[in-house]
Design a protein around this motif. Sequence first.
Motif, short mmCIF file in Angstrom:
data_model
loop_
_atom_site.label_atom_id
_atom_site.label_comp_id
_atom_site.label_asym_id
_atom_site.label_seq_id
_atom_site.Cartn_x
_atom_site.Cartn_y
_atom_site.Cartn_z
N VAL A 16 55.80 47.08 42.54
CA VAL A 16 54.69 47.85 41.98
C VAL A 16 53.93 48.44 43.16
N GLU A 17 53.68 49.74 43.10
CA GLU A 17 52.87 50.39 44.14
C GLU A 17 51.68 51.07 43.47
N ALA A 18 50.50 50.50 43.68
CA ALA A 18 49.27 51.06 43.12
C ALA A 18 48.56 51.84 44.21
N GLY A 19 48.33 53.11 43.94
CA GLY A 19 47.88 54.04 44.96
C GLY A 19 49.12 54.71 45.54
N VAL A 33 50.35 46.46 31.78
CA VAL A 33 51.40 47.44 32.09
C VAL A 33 52.73 46.73 32.32
N LEU A 34 52.69 45.59 33.00
CA LEU A 34 53.93 44.85 33.25
C LEU A 34 54.50 44.29 31.96
N LEU A 35 53.64 43.84 31.04
CA LEU A 35 54.13 43.38 29.74
C LEU A 35 54.79 44.53 28.98
N ALA A 36 54.24 45.73 29.12
CA ALA A 36 54.83 46.89 28.45
C ALA A 36 56.24 47.17 28.97
N LEU A 37 56.50 46.79 30.22
CA LEU A 37 57.83 46.97 30.81
C LEU A 37 58.70 45.73 30.66
N GLY A 38 58.13 44.66 30.09
CA GLY A 38 58.87 43.41 29.98
C GLY A 38 59.19 42.80 31.33
N GLN A 39 58.29 43.01 32.28
CA GLN A 39 58.54 42.60 33.67
C GLN A 39 57.43 41.66 34.14
N THR A 40 57.73 40.38 34.23
CA THR A 40 56.71 39.43 34.69
C THR A 40 57.00 38.89 36.09
N THR A 41 58.10 39.34 36.70
CA THR A 41 58.39 39.02 38.10
C THR A 41 58.30 40.28 38.93
N VAL A 42 57.49 40.22 39.98
CA VAL A 42 57.32 41.35 40.90
C VAL A 42 57.65 40.84 42.30
N ASP A 43 58.68 41.41 42.89
CA ASP A 43 59.07 40.96 44.23
C ASP A 43 58.10 41.46 45.30
N PRO A 82 46.52 37.35 36.12
CA PRO A 82 46.82 35.94 35.78
C PRO A 82 48.01 35.45 36.61
N PHE A 83 47.73 34.91 37.77
CA PHE A 83 48.80 34.52 38.68
C PHE A 83 49.66 33.40 38.12
N ASP A 84 49.16 32.71 37.10
CA ASP A 84 49.97 31.67 36.47
C ASP A 84 50.98 32.25 35.49
N ASN A 138 54.82 36.23 38.33
CA ASN A 138 55.43 35.72 39.56
C ASN A 138 55.49 36.87 40.57
N ILE A 139 54.43 36.99 41.37
CA ILE A 139 54.37 38.03 42.40
C ILE A 139 54.73 37.38 43.73
N LYS A 140 55.84 37.77 44.31
CA LYS A 140 56.36 37.07 45.48
C LYS A 140 55.67 37.47 46.78
N MET A 141 55.51 38.79 47.00
CA MET A 141 54.84 39.26 48.21
C MET A 141 53.90 40.39 47.87
N MET A 142 52.83 40.51 48.65
CA MET A 142 51.84 41.56 48.44
C MET A 142 51.41 42.13 49.78
N THR A 143 51.12 43.42 49.80
CA THR A 143 50.37 44.00 50.90
C THR A 143 49.12 44.62 50.30
N VAL A 144 47.96 44.24 50.82
CA VAL A 144 46.68 44.61 50.21
C VAL A 144 45.78 45.23 51.28
N GLU A 145 45.26 46.42 50.99
CA GLU A 145 44.30 47.03 51.92
C GLU A 145 42.97 46.29 51.80
N PHE A 146 42.33 46.05 52.95
CA PHE A 146 41.11 45.23 52.94
C PHE A 146 39.88 45.94 53.47
N VAL A 147 40.02 47.11 54.05
CA VAL A 147 38.94 47.66 54.86
C VAL A 147 37.81 48.29 54.05
N HIS A 148 38.06 48.77 52.84
CA HIS A 148 37.04 49.52 52.11
C HIS A 148 36.20 48.67 51.15
N GLY A 149 36.64 47.49 50.83
CA GLY A 149 35.89 46.65 49.90
C GLY A 149 34.67 46.02 50.53
#
Length: 334
Positions: A147-150, A249-259, A277-279, A282-293
Amino acid sequence: MRVRFPQTAYILGAIVVCVLVYFFYSHNTHKANVVLSADKYIPDRSAPQGYFSGERKSAVQQQNFAPIVVPSKRNSSFDYKAAMKEMNDAQVPMDDPRLIQIIRDYYIDPPSLEPYTLENPGRLEYSNGQTPFVDSRLNYIEGGFYVEAGALNGEKGSNTLFFEKVRRWNGLLVEADPDNYEVLKTKHRKAFSINACLSTKKYPNMVTFNKGFNRGRIYNNKEAEEWVKREKNLPLNTIQVQCFPLYSVLLALGQTTVDFFSLDIEGDEMHVLETIPFDKLNIKMMTVEFVHGVNGEETLRSFVESKGYDSLLKVQRWDGGVNDIIFRKKGLIH
């Protein structure tokens, strides 16, 4: 007593070594090219999960694959926008079946089946270093889901295009700015896409969004207003955009595992993460921008680590254009 060898013996020995090295390299290169060609490569399904393969690592050419299909039932006479407004007003939960169905049928666009039309078609890696690091930490897996947001225009600085072109991953591209989204669609990405924003609430909502190419963001609170004022050469150019929780959105795709989840939305990263809901995902890896928050790097890092992740790497570019933290789920086995 020291034994002296003629100079010719040294020369002959060097030639033999060079020939052996050449044949060894040629044999392995030829083997990789044959096994990993775009048309003939077949992943080793018999290998145990998490198996590291040097051959898989060397698969660095574009490969063809058929994106997954999610059936939808669009009814042209149905006023889905009015139905969506009712659900926004009611603040329906993330897993409401009506919400899931509307997202699937009226908001998500399917992957393109046409050839790519990229500005740089010969490139395989478009990120600023995040992609190869994540690829190696996931043991070069094929057939994953991202998943790529932005997602911007689908090419510039993309953290996911490599996985699509080389590793044959399916995925979801999220882009709120309709101008960016229009260009994104012309790239013919082999991914699902949605012209919406990820909600900062645990329910769908319509928000004011300030357009700004790679600096566009939700503009519905004092924090965002101050941020836009501080940004140089960023005019106020607001529109109304529909937002959905990532889980919906992930439920709409039937996708609960995100690599791999790439989250870069100019300041609301923490708010979006708080809705997940991390429980249940199953999101295995993430890259998150931190500078603007406004919460800051350490607050973001602590929150994600509290959800069962390790902070692996902070990625920053010399001009300030990249400020990401890469996380991996604890105890991850592939």
